[in-house]
Scaffold this motif. Structure first.
Motif, PDB file in Angstrom:
ATOM      1  N   ALA A   1       0.814  -1.221   0.000  1.00  0.00           N
ATOM      2  CA  ALA A   1       0.000   0.000   0.000  1.00  0.00           C
ATOM      3  C   ALA A   1       0.847   1.271   0.000  1.00  0.00           C
ATOM      4  O   ALA A   1       0.448   2.289  -0.570  1.00  0.00           O
ATOM      5  N   THR A   2       2.005   1.221   0.656  1.00  0.00           N
ATOM      6  CA  THR A   2       2.806   2.437   0.849  1.00  0.00           C
ATOM      7  C   THR A   2       4.100   2.465   0.054  1.00  0.00           C
ATOM      8  O   THR A   2       4.693   3.528  -0.126  1.00  0.00           O
ATOM      9  N   LYS A   3       4.572   1.281  -0.382  1.00  0.00           N
ATOM     10  CA  LYS A   3       5.887   1.128  -1.030  1.00  0.00           C
ATOM     11  C   LYS A   3       7.039   1.443  -0.076  1.00  0.00           C
ATOM     12  O   LYS A   3       8.179   1.604  -0.506  1.00  0.00           O
ATOM     13  N   ASP A   4       6.734   1.504   1.200  1.00  0.00           N
ATOM     14  CA  ASP A   4       7.759   1.758   2.221  1.00  0.00           C
ATOM     15  C   ASP A   4       8.427   0.429   2.566  1.00  0.00           C
ATOM     16  O   ASP A   4       7.807  -0.479   3.121  1.00  0.00           O
ATOM     17  N   LYS A   5       9.713   0.314   2.256  1.00  0.00           N
ATOM     18  CA  LYS A   5      10.451  -0.934   2.431  1.00  0.00           C
ATOM     19  C   LYS A   5      10.542  -1.369   3.894  1.00  0.00           C
ATOM     20  O   LYS A   5      10.808  -2.536   4.184  1.00  0.00           O
ATOM     21  N   THR A   6      10.302  -0.454   4.812  1.00  0.00           N
ATOM     22  CA  THR A   6      10.341  -0.799   6.234  1.00  0.00           C
ATOM     23  C   THR A   6       9.421  -1.974   6.538  1.00  0.00           C
ATOM     24  O   THR A   6       9.778  -2.896   7.288  1.00  0.00           O
ATOM     25  N   TYR A   7       8.237  -1.953   5.957  1.00  0.00           N
ATOM     26  CA  TYR A   7       7.261  -3.007   6.237  1.00  0.00           C
ATOM     27  C   TYR A   7       7.717  -4.355   5.666  1.00  0.00           C
ATOM     28  O   TYR A   7       7.568  -5.396   6.303  1.00  0.00           O
ATOM     29  N   LEU A   8       8.282  -4.320   4.487  1.00  0.00           N
ATOM     30  CA  LEU A   8       8.781  -5.555   3.874  1.00  0.00           C
ATOM     31  C   LEU A   8       9.926  -6.135   4.694  1.00  0.00           C
ATOM     32  O   LEU A   8      10.004  -7.346   4.917  1.00  0.00           O
ATOM     33  N   ASP A   9      10.804  -5.274   5.165  1.00  0.00           N
ATOM     34  CA  ASP A   9      11.938  -5.731   5.963  1.00  0.00           C
ATOM     35  C   ASP A   9      11.469  -6.343   7.285  1.00  0.00           C
ATOM     36  O   ASP A   9      12.046  -7.323   7.765  1.00  0.00           O
ATOM     37  N   ARG A  10      10.445  -5.753   7.868  1.00  0.00           N
ATOM     38  CA  ARG A  10       9.890  -6.326   9.096  1.00  0.00           C
ATOM     39  C   ARG A  10       9.401  -7.749   8.846  1.00  0.00           C
ATOM     40  O   ARG A  10       9.720  -8.680   9.598  1.00  0.00           O
ATOM     41  N   ALA A  11       8.592  -7.919   7.795  1.00  0.00           N
ATOM     42  CA  ALA A  11       8.041  -9.231   7.484  1.00  0.00           C
ATOM     43  C   ALA A  11       9.149 -10.238   7.196  1.00  0.00           C
ATOM     44  O   ALA A  11       9.096 -11.387   7.649  1.00  0.00           O
ATOM     45  N   ALA A  12      10.160  -9.812   6.457  1.00  0.00           N
ATOM     46  CA  ALA A  12      11.255 -10.712   6.090  1.00  0.00           C
ATOM     47  C   ALA A  12      12.068 -11.118   7.317  1.00  0.00           C
ATOM     48  O   ALA A  12      12.432 -12.295   7.478  1.00  0.00           O
TER      49      ALA A  12
END
Length: 374
Positions: A187-198
């Protein structure tokens, strides 16, 4: 130019094989037909409380997962009428039914944020983004370390490694946490969220995946519970779909995914189903886990992570057998009831088998979505 020919041929071949396995469905069995039936059934179903009488105090995670699947399915199916009804179901939560929005106290409550984040992606309405992003941020930002000491002091070392305060190392978490954070990234394209999930996924892979590729329900529960492993399979599939190929955690997660898929292939029944306890052929064939594993297979074939000739037929066989469990009301049978963890083999065998439970309806919609993706 010659160097490009082989890779292009490989990609074209993979797509052709996938299409051959995921098309030409017998009448009444296509993902579009089944997805439509299950979505209509969901829209007609009021907010439910884990099959207990009366309305829930908050929206439950099985409803969240079914809602999310219905939204993605109707978008890809181009069914604007049903898609609109799914959005209308949410509107009261901005007003008279606001009390049904779950507090961000645990993974089961927080996954609710994935629905408004999907609605934002589909509609652009920033009310959805505000709500969903707040929930995703609170999953990492609250409570304080002092509060954690009182709630779950065992996870304090994990907080220092960048994990959520919701971390508990139950395999269920690897859909609940990663679905929310991945949706926030989309939704945001903010990599912070992807890094959290990973980061969270890698920690769970290291902690819970066994040599055979499957996952214990928790470190102190050494059983391969079907739906529990299903949450993991679905969570990895969804996370990998959004991970750039150069993400540093991608190789580790893809390795865990491949190892699990190969093991699941070995444990699949001849008729296409998987069992309540995956490695116990005497346990009963269970539909929610079968739906989740089918989703992971279809996604892997479509994305090119899995060999289409091997996993395409297995996924098709699973789908065609799974939907035979749907009754005339579009409720699926043989769904394991909501389940806690317990270090007791018999506990898992004795779980009630229910009909129409949203734990089982949701994976049908995920599968229908996966089949429709290009």
């Amino acid at each position: 130019m010659k160097k490009l020919i082989l890779p292009l041929l490989v990609l074209a071949s993979t797509g052709a094989f996938a299409q051959s396995y995921f098309s030409r469905w017998p009448k009444g069995t296509s993902p579009t037909e089944i997805g439509t039936r299950v979505t209509e059934r969901f829209i007609a179903t009021p907010h439910t409380n884990f099959n207990r009488p009366g309305p829930p105090k908050f929206i439950t995670y099985p409803e969240t997962c079914t809602w999310l699947g219905a939204l993605t399915f109707t978008r890809l199916a181009g069914n604007k009428a049903l898609n609109t009804q799914l959005a209308e179901r949410f509107e009261p939560l901005f007003g008279a039914e606001e009390n049904l929005i779950p507090p961000v106290l645990n993974v089961d409550y927080a996954v609710f944020g994935s629905v408004p984040l999907e609605l934002f992606q589909q509609t652009g309405d920033k009310r959805y983004l505000t709500l969903g992003q707040r929930i995703a941020d609170e999953q990492w930002g609250k409570p304080s370390r002092e509060q954690v000491k009182k709630i779950l002091p065992a996870i304090l070392p994990w907080l220092d490694k960048g994990l959520s305060w919701h971390t508990r190392f139950w395999i269920d978490d690897m859909y609940m946490i990663t679905a929310l954070q991945t949706q926030a990234y989309r939704a945001t394209k903010d990599k912070t969220y992807l890094d959290r999930a990973a980061t969270e996924m890698v920690a769970y892979l290291d902690e819970l995946q066994q040599a055979n590729g499957l996952f214990y329900h928790a470190p102190d529960v050494p059983y391969f519970w079907g739906r529990g492993d299903g949450w993991m399979a679905a969570g990895m599939s969804e996370l990998l779909r959004s991970m750039p190929k150069d993400h540093p955690a991608r190789p580790r997660i893809l390795k865990g995914y491949h190892t699990m898929m190969a093991s699941l292939l070995k444990y699949q029944d001849a008729d296409g189903m998987w069992h309540q306890l995956i490695d116990d052929p005497n346990s009963w064939p269970e539909t929610s886990s079968t739906g989740m594993f089918t989703f992971a297979f279809v996604t892997g074939v479509k994305e090119g992570w899995l060999d289409a000739k091997t996993y395409g037929p297995a996924a098709r066989k699973a789908w065609l057998r799974l939907i035979t469990y749907l009754n005339e009301q579009s409720d699926i049978r043989e769904v394991c009831e909501g389940t806690n963890k317990k270090n007791d083999h018999q506990y898992y065998l004795d779980r009630k088998r229910v009909t129409g439970d949203l734990h089982g309806q949701a994976p049908l919609l995920w599968c229908a979505t996966a089949f429709l993706r290009k």
